[in-house]
Design a protein around this motif. Structure first.
Motif, PDB file in Angstrom:
ATOM      1  N   ALA A 244      -2.862 -12.588   5.376  1.00  0.00           N
ATOM      2  CA  ALA A 244      -2.540 -12.342   3.966  1.00  0.00           C
ATOM      3  C   ALA A 244      -1.367 -11.384   3.839  1.00  0.00           C
ATOM      4  O   ALA A 244      -0.481 -11.560   2.992  1.00  0.00           O
ATOM      5  N   MET A 245      -1.331 -10.372   4.701  1.00  0.00           N
ATOM      6  CA  MET A 245      -0.217  -9.428   4.686  1.00  0.00           C
ATOM      7  C   MET A 245       1.094 -10.144   4.990  1.00  0.00           C
ATOM      8  O   MET A 245       2.115  -9.911   4.325  1.00  0.00           O
ATOM      9  N   ARG A 246       1.082 -11.008   5.982  1.00  0.00           N
ATOM     10  CA  ARG A 246       2.306 -11.744   6.334  1.00  0.00           C
ATOM     11  C   ARG A 246       2.782 -12.628   5.189  1.00  0.00           C
ATOM     12  O   ARG A 246       3.985 -12.873   5.040  1.00  0.00           O
ATOM     13  N   ALA A 247       1.839 -13.093   4.390  1.00  0.00           N
ATOM     14  CA  ALA A 247       2.181 -13.962   3.267  1.00  0.00           C
ATOM     15  C   ALA A 247       2.552 -13.171   2.010  1.00  0.00           C
ATOM     16  O   ALA A 247       2.810 -13.768   0.961  1.00  0.00           O
ATOM     17  N   GLY A 248       2.567 -11.830   2.121  1.00  0.00           N
ATOM     18  CA  GLY A 248       2.911 -10.998   0.977  1.00  0.00           C
ATOM     19  C   GLY A 248       1.791 -10.888  -0.044  1.00  0.00           C
ATOM     20  O   GLY A 248       2.033 -10.552  -1.207  1.00  0.00           O
ATOM     21  N   GLN A 249       0.562 -11.157   0.379  1.00  0.00           N
ATOM     22  CA  GLN A 249      -0.582 -11.105  -0.518  1.00  0.00           C
ATOM     23  C   GLN A 249      -1.361  -9.805  -0.318  1.00  0.00           C
ATOM     24  O   GLN A 249      -1.251  -9.160   0.714  1.00  0.00           O
ATOM     25  N   ARG A 250      -2.147  -9.442  -1.308  1.00  0.00           N
ATOM     26  CA  ARG A 250      -3.012  -8.268  -1.318  1.00  0.00           C
ATOM     27  C   ARG A 250      -2.199  -6.969  -1.398  1.00  0.00           C
ATOM     28  O   ARG A 250      -1.074  -6.906  -0.912  1.00  0.00           O
ATOM     29  N   THR A 251      -2.798  -5.961  -1.972  1.00  0.00           N
ATOM     30  CA  THR A 251      -2.183  -4.633  -1.954  1.00  0.00           C
ATOM     31  C   THR A 251      -2.666  -3.849  -0.735  1.00  0.00           C
ATOM     32  O   THR A 251      -1.866  -3.293   0.006  1.00  0.00           O
TER      33      THR A 251
ATOM     34  N   LYS B 179       1.695  -7.655  -7.397  1.00  0.00           N
ATOM     35  CA  LYS B 179       1.919  -6.287  -6.935  1.00  0.00           C
ATOM     36  C   LYS B 179       2.660  -5.464  -7.987  1.00  0.00           C
ATOM     37  O   LYS B 179       2.420  -4.260  -8.126  1.00  0.00           O
ATOM     38  N   LEU B 180       3.547  -6.097  -8.739  1.00  0.00           N
ATOM     39  CA  LEU B 180       4.236  -5.377  -9.807  1.00  0.00           C
ATOM     40  C   LEU B 180       3.255  -4.944 -10.891  1.00  0.00           C
ATOM     41  O   LEU B 180       3.367  -3.842 -11.442  1.00  0.00           O
ATOM     42  N   GLU B 181       2.284  -5.793 -11.185  1.00  0.00           N
ATOM     43  CA  GLU B 181       1.267  -5.417 -12.168  1.00  0.00           C
ATOM     44  C   GLU B 181       0.441  -4.240 -11.654  1.00  0.00           C
ATOM     45  O   GLU B 181       0.074  -3.340 -12.423  1.00  0.00           O
ATOM     46  N   ALA B 182       0.155  -4.238 -10.335  1.00  0.00           N
ATOM     47  CA  ALA B 182      -0.568  -3.106  -9.744  1.00  0.00           C
ATOM     48  C   ALA B 182       0.256  -1.830  -9.859  1.00  0.00           C
ATOM     49  O   ALA B 182      -0.278  -0.753 -10.146  1.00  0.00           O
ATOM     50  N   ALA B 183       1.569  -1.940  -9.645  1.00  0.00           N
ATOM     51  CA  ALA B 183       2.444  -0.770  -9.753  1.00  0.00           C
ATOM     52  C   ALA B 183       2.441  -0.211 -11.171  1.00  0.00           C
ATOM     53  O   ALA B 183       2.389   1.005 -11.373  1.00  0.00           O
ATOM     54  N   LEU B 184       2.483  -1.086 -12.156  1.00  0.00           N
ATOM     55  CA  LEU B 184       2.453  -0.634 -13.545  1.00  0.00           C
ATOM     56  C   LEU B 184       1.132   0.063 -13.855  1.00  0.00           C
ATOM     57  O   LEU B 184       1.094   1.089 -14.555  1.00  0.00           O
ATOM     58  N   ALA B 185       0.042  -0.458 -13.303  1.00  0.00           N
ATOM     59  CA  ALA B 185      -1.271   0.142 -13.538  1.00  0.00           C
ATOM     60  C   ALA B 185      -1.389   1.519 -12.891  1.00  0.00           C
ATOM     61  O   ALA B 185      -2.174   2.358 -13.355  1.00  0.00           O
ATOM     62  N   LEU B 186      -0.606   1.751 -11.825  1.00  0.00           N
ATOM     63  CA  LEU B 186      -0.699   3.014 -11.085  1.00  0.00           C
ATOM     64  C   LEU B 186       0.360   4.033 -11.494  1.00  0.00           C
ATOM     65  O   LEU B 186       0.446   5.107 -10.896  1.00  0.00           O
ATOM     66  N   GLY B 187       1.176   3.702 -12.496  1.00  0.00           N
ATOM     67  CA  GLY B 187       2.093   4.718 -13.002  1.00  0.00           C
ATOM     68  C   GLY B 187       3.554   4.315 -13.123  1.00  0.00           C
ATOM     69  O   GLY B 187       4.354   5.088 -13.662  1.00  0.00           O
TER      70      GLY B 187
ATOM     71  N   GLY C  25       0.799  -1.217   0.000  1.00  0.00           N
ATOM     72  CA  GLY C  25       0.000   0.000   0.000  1.00  0.00           C
ATOM     73  C   GLY C  25       0.830   1.265   0.000  1.00  0.00           C
ATOM     74  O   GLY C  25       0.553   2.209  -0.748  1.00  0.00           O
ATOM     75  N   VAL C  26       1.883   1.322   0.834  1.00  0.00           N
ATOM     76  CA  VAL C  26       2.728   2.516   0.888  1.00  0.00           C
ATOM     77  C   VAL C  26       3.574   2.633  -0.375  1.00  0.00           C
ATOM     78  O   VAL C  26       3.711   3.718  -0.960  1.00  0.00           O
TER      79      VAL C  26
ATOM     80  N   ILE D  66      -6.984  -0.572  -3.303  1.00  0.00           N
ATOM     81  CA  ILE D  66      -7.759  -1.486  -2.460  1.00  0.00           C
ATOM     82  C   ILE D  66      -8.021  -2.784  -3.205  1.00  0.00           C
ATOM     83  O   ILE D  66      -8.740  -2.806  -4.209  1.00  0.00           O
ATOM     84  N   SER D  67      -7.442  -3.866  -2.694  1.00  0.00           N
ATOM     85  CA  SER D  67      -7.685  -5.176  -3.310  1.00  0.00           C
ATOM     86  C   SER D  67      -8.804  -5.934  -2.623  1.00  0.00           C
ATOM     87  O   SER D  67      -9.461  -6.775  -3.239  1.00  0.00           O
ATOM     88  N   HIS D  68      -9.036  -5.644  -1.318  1.00  0.00           N
ATOM     89  CA  HIS D  68     -10.054  -6.368  -0.560  1.00  0.00           C
ATOM     90  C   HIS D  68     -10.783  -5.420   0.379  1.00  0.00           C
ATOM     91  O   HIS D  68     -10.146  -4.727   1.171  1.00  0.00           O
TER      92      HIS D  68
END
Length: 367
Positions: free
Chosen positions: A352-359, A222-230, A196-197, A337-339
């Motif tokens: 999920a955060m501990r597992a490196g999942q979700r944005t 998460k890399l795909e999310a980063a590309l989508a956000l700029g 998120g940060v 926001i993914s969830h």
């Protein structure tokens, strides 16, 4: 009068939260009662649950929240019932030298980190025993009582799930770019960590006109999310991360941001930089975690390493600005926001955060 609320409480042992009914007293002088609309699930909360940071307990968790002003205590002037507000997890005292200098993020009079209101009290209890709101917010509750300076009015058109993230991850990430690094148009940057940060840093770099913007993470999602956000480039984290970034930007980038808080990735930052480059520490490690840098190389290369706390945010100034940028379509916070979850699902969100999942998971309250 006292009202009841369902809240996620940490008893100080283990990494699980119990969702139970707590008592919320009326706001005292200078306080504001907020009916919560949404609360982000942030890595700073996880640090507490996993025993990396110590706080007074039992603690009502959550510090990234937004909601509607329900009532106000004597003397409150900035907000009134019905206002939509974003909550600041570091309320300024408005009296110290730092506050008088416009540096609310460096306030020396705040008691936020003690998890109490300015008079040292808490308005939360359970069975007659006090509960401490995390960072004097406690947003993982249906109601919160905060100091007036922690409740910043924003336009009602901003959805609460979006507004909640403005209160921490977005202000931190965008502020690290704009307030701390001072990124100029056309300068290059790498962002290590696309949670998120980190994604908020990416959005801030896009606002600032940085190019290229390179995201580094172990998660392809998460890399795909980063590309989508700029982000203009995505690099899968691994032994060749630095080489891959330097292939994209010969000689290294102007700015390197770390948004995880891991010693090994923090120590790697100077290797990404060009001569004269700046490394910005945004991710927060556990208490007492040491890191090592080659001091001679930093000096010879004219590089700097700076810490970024809350993105040097001045809530009363920056929250409304970020809200306006969202409404103008220039800061797509909703795409972080993914969830969207219920309060009862908070433990699964931290797993999920501990597992490196979700944005980003956001608790959305009924009503």
């Amino acid at each position: 009068m006292t009202i009841t609320a369902r809240a996620a409480v940490h008893d100080g042992a283990g990494n699980r939260l119990s969702v139970r009914t707590v008592q919320v007293a009326d706001p005292g002088p200078g306080n504001v009662l907020v009916r919560m609309g949404a609360s982000g699930v942030c890595g700073s909360d996880r640090h507490v649950l996993d025993g990396e940071w110590q706080l007074p307990s039992p603690t009502v968790m959550g510090h990234e929240g937004a909601g509607t002003v329900e009532s106000v205590g004597d003397g409150v002037q900035d907000v009134r019932p019905g206002d939509h507000v974003v909550l600041s997890w570091f309320y300024p005292c408005r009296r110290c030298t730092a506050c008088a200098s416009g540096k609310a993020y460096a306030c020396t009079g705040s008691r936020s980190e003690e998890c109490v209101l300015p008079d040292g009290s808490t308005r939360l209890s359970s069975g007659g025993d006090p509960l401490f709101p995390y960072l004097a917010v406690g947003s993982m509750s249906e109601y919160a009582v905060v100091p007036e300076s922690a409740a910043v009015r924003i336009p009602a058109e901003v959805p609460f799930d979006v507004a909640s993230l403005i209160g921490c991850s977005v202000a931190t990430g965008v502020g690290a770019v704009v307030n701390d690094a001072g990124v100029a148009p056309g300068e290059s940057a790498v962002v290590v960590g696309a949670g998120g940060v980190g994604l908020s840093i990416v959005m801030g770099l896009r606002l600032a006109g940085a190019d290229p913007v390179i995201a580094v993470d172990v998660s392809q999602e998460k890399l795909e999310a980063a590309l989508a956000l700029g982000a203009t480039h995505a690099v899968l984290a691994g032994p060749r991360s630095v080489d891959d970034v330097r292939t994209i930007v010969a000689g290294g980038v102007d700015h390197a941001f770390e948004a995880i808080g891991r010693p090994e990735t923090i120590e790697q930052l100077p290797a990404y930089l060009c001569r004269g480059g700046k490394a910005v520490l945004v991710g927060l490690p556990g208490v007492g975690t040491p890191v090592r840098f080659n001091a001679l190389a930093l000096a010879e290369n004219g590089q700097s390493v700076i810490g970024s706390n809350y993105g040097s945010t001045v809530p009363a100034r920056d929250f409304p600005r970020l809200a306006k940028l969202y409404l103008a379509g220039r800061l797509p916070v909703d795409r972080l926001i993914s969830h969207r979850i219920r309060l009862d699902e908070v433990n699964e969100a931290f797993d999920a955060m501990r597992a490196g999942q979700r944005t980003r998971s956001v608790i959305v309250f009924d009503g």
